[in-house]
Design an enzyme around this catalytic site. Sequence first.
Site, PDB file in Angstrom:
ATOM      1  CG  ASP A 144      -1.415   0.713   1.114  1.00 33.09           C
ATOM      2  OD1 ASP A 144      -1.667   0.408   2.290  1.00 33.09           O
ATOM      3  OD2 ASP A 144      -2.196   1.354   0.390  1.00 33.09           O
ATOM      4  CG  ASP A 177      -3.353   3.989  -2.912  1.00 31.37           C
ATOM      5  OD1 ASP A 177      -2.973   3.415  -1.881  1.00 31.37           O
ATOM      6  OD2 ASP A 177      -4.545   4.261  -3.139  1.00 31.37           O
ATOM      7  CG  ASP A 206       0.670   4.320   1.268  1.00 32.62           C
ATOM      8  OD1 ASP A 206       0.770   3.753   2.375  1.00 32.62           O
ATOM      9  OD2 ASP A 206      -0.242   4.076   0.464  1.00 32.62           O
TER      10      ASP A 206
END
Length: 672
Positions: free
Chosen positions: A377, A566, A570
Amino acid sequence: MKNETHTKHIHSEKECCAHDVAPSHNHKSHEHSHEGHDHDDDDGHDHDHDHGSGENTDLLLGRWPLWLSLTILAVFLIVTYGLKIEINKYAEIALMLSAYLLAGYKTIALAFRRVKRGDLFNEFTLMTIATLGAFYIGQFSEGVAVMIFYEIGELIQDLAVSKSKRSIKALLDIRPDAVTVIRDNKDLVLSPQEVQIGETILVKAGEKVALDGVLLSDSGVFNTAALTGESKPGEKSKDEPILAGMINTEKTVEIEVRALFKDSKLSKILEMVQDATARKAPTQLMVSRLAKIYTPIVFGLALLIILVPLIFVSHYDFQQWLYRGMVFLVIACPCALTISIPLGYFGGIGLASRNGILVKGSNFLDVVTGIDTLVSDKTGTLTKGVFKVQKVETAIDKHDFVNLAASLENYSTHPVAKAVVQYAGDKPLTKPTDVEEISGLGLKGKVGDKLIFCGNTKLMKKFNVSFPEELEKIVETIVVVAVDNTYAGYLTIADEIKEDSLQTIKDLKALGIQTIMLSGDKQAITLQIASSLEIDKSYGDLLPEDKVRLVQELKDQGKHIAFVGDGVNDAPVIALADVGIAMGGLGSDAAIETADIVIQNDQPSKIVSAIKVGKITKSIVYQNIILAMGIKVVVMILGAGGIATLWEAVFADVGVALLAILNAFRIQGKSL
């Protein structure tokens, strides 16, 4: 395989020397069984669970029958072989039988209990048969020596496990037993479990924070080593999050509690570490399965060594071949493998913990070494997730421009709005009136007698405010400001890249790992960040389901994937990847709960450290397998051929176990 390890912990009761090394929340003494190290109270050796060197002292003192047995044997050998004094045969039998029972009474009792349960093929039965066989053929001192050195080997293993436990049990010491709560203007000292959300706690200089919350005092300095693995003190300002386990290093501060004791990040960390020791790596499971096959084969081969020569040897001596069979049984005991391998993985988990990396199971130490693709990410993972004003362009006085924008943005809680307010600093702001938040566009309101618009270009178009066309081409997030329906300027807002992100990508590439970045941010920003970090591929404008689809496509191509993120969005991708990695400092509880590996200080470079820990652990585990099996096979052949005696067999068995344990301990001393 991954999903199974998330849902159940695999225990093998019959695994030889399979110590349970998970730390306990309870600091009281427990009795650990010698029997496969079951936890039955009547089954074995006492292991005190106090912290520090006292545990080792108790282990040593608790084995006084073993030391008495060793003393009897040593005195007997000195008298008979050193001083050449002949001892009456019956006196010799009485002495050696006493020494034998002192050293091995628990092992013998466990062997009988196992046999009664139908478990004939285990290390306790193996050692009992081998030593009783030595007594049968008149080799009394050798039978005693085998049992004594076997028990010393067990003691060495217990001491090794005790040391490994303490390296992780030390984490328990960072949870305070008491906390000062302000109730009705009084300071009350209570258990952390009694404190409720919203209450204010007082933390004095040098004290540990007991609960998660936010700082009410203007500022404070905290040591975060317990959570991040780094002892560098960090300064915190009012309203910043403070986590349980941090140590207040300067003045007394007040903290508003935002989570119950059981829900604190520290409590969850400790649960993760405890659970980790129960999740076994494929290598451990393989050894456990092989042990169930290996042990009966060893018994069968020993029986063949004793009986087959009856057919082929003309002057067959039963006692001679029985002795060789006993030697074969002793050296065949697989203890070196079954203790050093779990100890190796446990050491790897401990090494990772000391470096701010929580690995939820030894199986993930194995899996992380095999990844070929890292999918990441962007926001909060490779970037700080904290927006800051990068540039201000205006035709009016810059101070007035920023003050007008910040005064209106101070009404909003949006991260972009907070960045503008933070940029204004401590300068006094004017309270806005008639504020209207227009979803997806920005804010409209009055600051003093001026009508202010703050938002994106779509907001300007909505209210027919003309602005320069080049603003549409700016890649960064932009806040356009208009004063009394006239364009006044703009601020660009950007997320900062973490200091170690670029080096992390370079290190991953050096390991032959492909890097891919996925982001919900607009494509232009995603490409810009990916380019500056030298990431192989990047995708922007993604919804959570798009991330899942892309990772699934990579898996369908045969890629071995680690995903690091995080946010709550996700969590599905973290669960899908072969290894899910979560940023634990700023990360959401959902991401941390789902992940296999948690990085406590949010540093991307710890991803590389986690891979290194996995490689170090795997290397040492395989060294132990080769070392143990290599030496054992050689001595088994020598024993079957009549070259090795029981003395050499027992020294080889204990020696191999000790070497394997010492080799496993090297993990704990490694630096990353």
